[in-house]
Design an enzyme around this catalytic site. Structure first.
Site, PDB file in Angstrom:
ATOM      1  N   HIS A  42       0.827  -1.209   0.000  1.00 27.49           N
ATOM      2  CA  HIS A  42       0.000   0.000   0.000  1.00 27.49           C
ATOM      3  C   HIS A  42       0.862   1.260   0.000  1.00 27.49           C
ATOM      4  O   HIS A  42       1.615   1.499   0.936  1.00 27.49           O
ATOM      5  CB  HIS A  42      -0.869  -0.036   1.258  1.00 27.49           C
ATOM      6  CG  HIS A  42      -1.785   1.119   1.423  1.00 27.49           C
ATOM      7  ND1 HIS A  42      -1.763   1.926   2.535  1.00 27.49           N
ATOM      8  CD2 HIS A  42      -2.765   1.598   0.623  1.00 27.49           C
ATOM      9  CE1 HIS A  42      -2.699   2.848   2.429  1.00 27.49           C
ATOM     10  NE2 HIS A  42      -3.323   2.672   1.268  1.00 27.49           N
ATOM     11  N   HIS A  84      -0.611  10.852  -2.050  1.00 30.81           N
ATOM     12  CA  HIS A  84      -1.914  10.468  -1.503  1.00 30.81           C
ATOM     13  C   HIS A  84      -2.791  11.657  -1.133  1.00 30.81           C
ATOM     14  O   HIS A  84      -3.932  11.764  -1.575  1.00 30.81           O
ATOM     15  CB  HIS A  84      -1.730   9.582  -0.266  1.00 30.81           C
ATOM     16  CG  HIS A  84      -3.028   9.214   0.373  1.00 30.81           C
ATOM     17  ND1 HIS A  84      -3.637   9.996   1.356  1.00 30.81           N
ATOM     18  CD2 HIS A  84      -3.868   8.187   0.157  1.00 30.81           C
ATOM     19  CE1 HIS A  84      -4.773   9.446   1.707  1.00 30.81           C
ATOM     20  NE2 HIS A  84      -4.949   8.343   1.000  1.00 30.81           N
TER      21      HIS A  84
HETATM   22  O1  G3P Z   1      -5.909   0.741  -2.011  1.00 26.38           O
HETATM   23  C1  G3P Z   1      -6.716   1.000  -0.924  1.00 26.38           C
HETATM   24  C2  G3P Z   1      -6.413   2.277  -0.206  1.00 26.38           C
HETATM   25  O2  G3P Z   1      -5.318   2.923  -0.784  1.00 26.38           O
HETATM   26  C3  G3P Z   1      -7.517   3.209  -0.142  1.00 26.38           C
HETATM   27  O3  G3P Z   1      -7.337   4.229   0.797  1.00 26.38           O
HETATM   28  O4  G3P Z   1      -6.800   6.490   1.543  1.00 26.38           O
HETATM   29  O5  G3P Z   1      -5.010   4.793   1.379  1.00 26.38           O
HETATM   30  O6  G3P Z   1      -5.971   5.764  -0.678  1.00 26.38           O
HETATM   31  P1  G3P Z   1      -6.234   5.353   0.742  1.00 26.38           P
HETATM   32 CA    CA Z   2      -4.680   4.611  -2.275  1.00 25.10          CA
END
Ligand code: G3P
Ligand code: CA
Length: 311
Positions: A42, A84
């Site tokens: 992630h 992000h």
């Molecule tokens: O891939 C799942 C996740 O990235 C979604 O949440 O806020 O980390 O982009 P976020």
């Molecule tokens: Ca994400």
């Protein structure tokens, strides 16, 4: 014509039929779930390196993680970058470098300005000098590492046309050829409209919707996406079964990648529910807990349609 109808028609023309479509079990094996869920790093291996940097991709690679997830946004001068938050405060030194530019939105800075920012020191002095990568730089590094990409289009409501632009950039970097589409790429978003747009522009590309739609609504989503990707706190065994009971946009069993699980017990529990993928900041921990084989995990649900529209 609806994509599923196209798929059926193409299948008929090529001599395929429902009888030769992969069973859920075969599909699971193709996706790596016979060895545990697909493990996705992630924002890269973001527990160990600053999120969404090239260093985080490399860290995931060092840990043997084939899949990385990222977040794509757009600068003031129209360049795609990987970050992000919709502002630059948390993950860069923007407040020091540009003290008068509050609220420091990504969309208010040019790429040249963003390139001046340190995107690593906030995480650790060991990563001082890391940069916010462009999508182009990011794709080149994922390719160099022979990794696979779960690309998130972040906050698309702020960036009209970002879907077409992202696809154009992917194509320019060789990511929309048959091999990449079949094995290396998934595009996801929290915006159903954005996922629909990607699916319309490139019906061959595998997509995911981020969220937990009501079970009754899942068939609507299955018309344009291949995955339902919910927060793990919302997932039950019954929900996984409801997702798997449907076929997605490419007429293969709808998949579920869940996020963000960083500990062994929850990874083991969700793997026991039968999820297809786990998105994690700690891919080593999740792999250990689930015995997933990240290096071999493949994306088996991508369809391949010769009539795709070039972006
Ligand atoms: O891939 C799942 C996740 O990235 C979604 O949440 O806020 O980390 O982009 P976020
Ligand atoms: Ca994400």
């Amino acid at each position: 014509m609806h994509t599923r109808t196209v798929a059926a028609t193409v299948g008929a023309l090529l001599g395929f039929s429902a009888l030769v479509l992969p069973t859920p079990a075969a599909q699971a094996a193709d996706s790596g779930t016979s060895h545990g869920p697909v493990v996705v790093a992630h924002r890269g291996a973001s527990a160990y390196a600053p999120e969404n940097t090239l260093e985080a991709i490399d860290k995931a690679d060092e840990l043997g993680t084939a899949w990385v997830e990222n977040d794509v946004q757009r600068t003031k001068d129209g360049e795609l970058v990987v970050i992000h938050d919709t502002d630059l405060k948390r993950t860069t030194d923007v407040e020091q470098v540009f003290p008068d530019r509050s609220p420091w939105k990504v969309a208010d800075f040019t790429l040249a300005e963003i390139k001046r920012l340190d995107a690593g020191s906030w995480f650790s002095p060991d990563y001082a000098g890391a940069r916010v990568p462009t999508l182009e730089q990011y794709l080149k590094r994922v390719s160099a590492n022979h990794q696979k990409l779960l690309l998130e289009i972040k906050a698309p409501e702020l960036y009209p046309g970002i879907e077409r632009q992202t696809l154009r950039e992917l194509r320019g970097e060789g990511w929309l050829d048959w091999y990449h589409v079949r094995h290396k790429l998934i595009i996801q978003s929290f915006s159903a409209d954005s996922v629909k747009t990607v699916h319309k522009l490139r019906p061959d590309v595998k997509t995911g919707f981020l969220g937990t739609p009501a079970v009754a609504d899942l068939p609507q989503y299955a018309a344009f996406t291949d995955q339902i990707n919910p927060n793990y706190k919302t997932v039950t065994p019954e929900y996984v079964a409801a997702v798997h009971a449907l076929r997605g946009a490419h007429w293969r069993p709808l998949e579920l990648f869940t996020w963000t699980i960083n500990d062994g017990p929850n990874a083991t529990r969700l793997a026991g529910y039968g999820v297809d993928g786990i998105i994690t900041n700690t891919p080593d921990v999740v792999r250990e807990a689930t015995e997933g084989d990240a290096a071999d995990a493949g994306s088996g649900a991508s369809g391949s349609f010769s009539g795709a529209t070039a972006p």
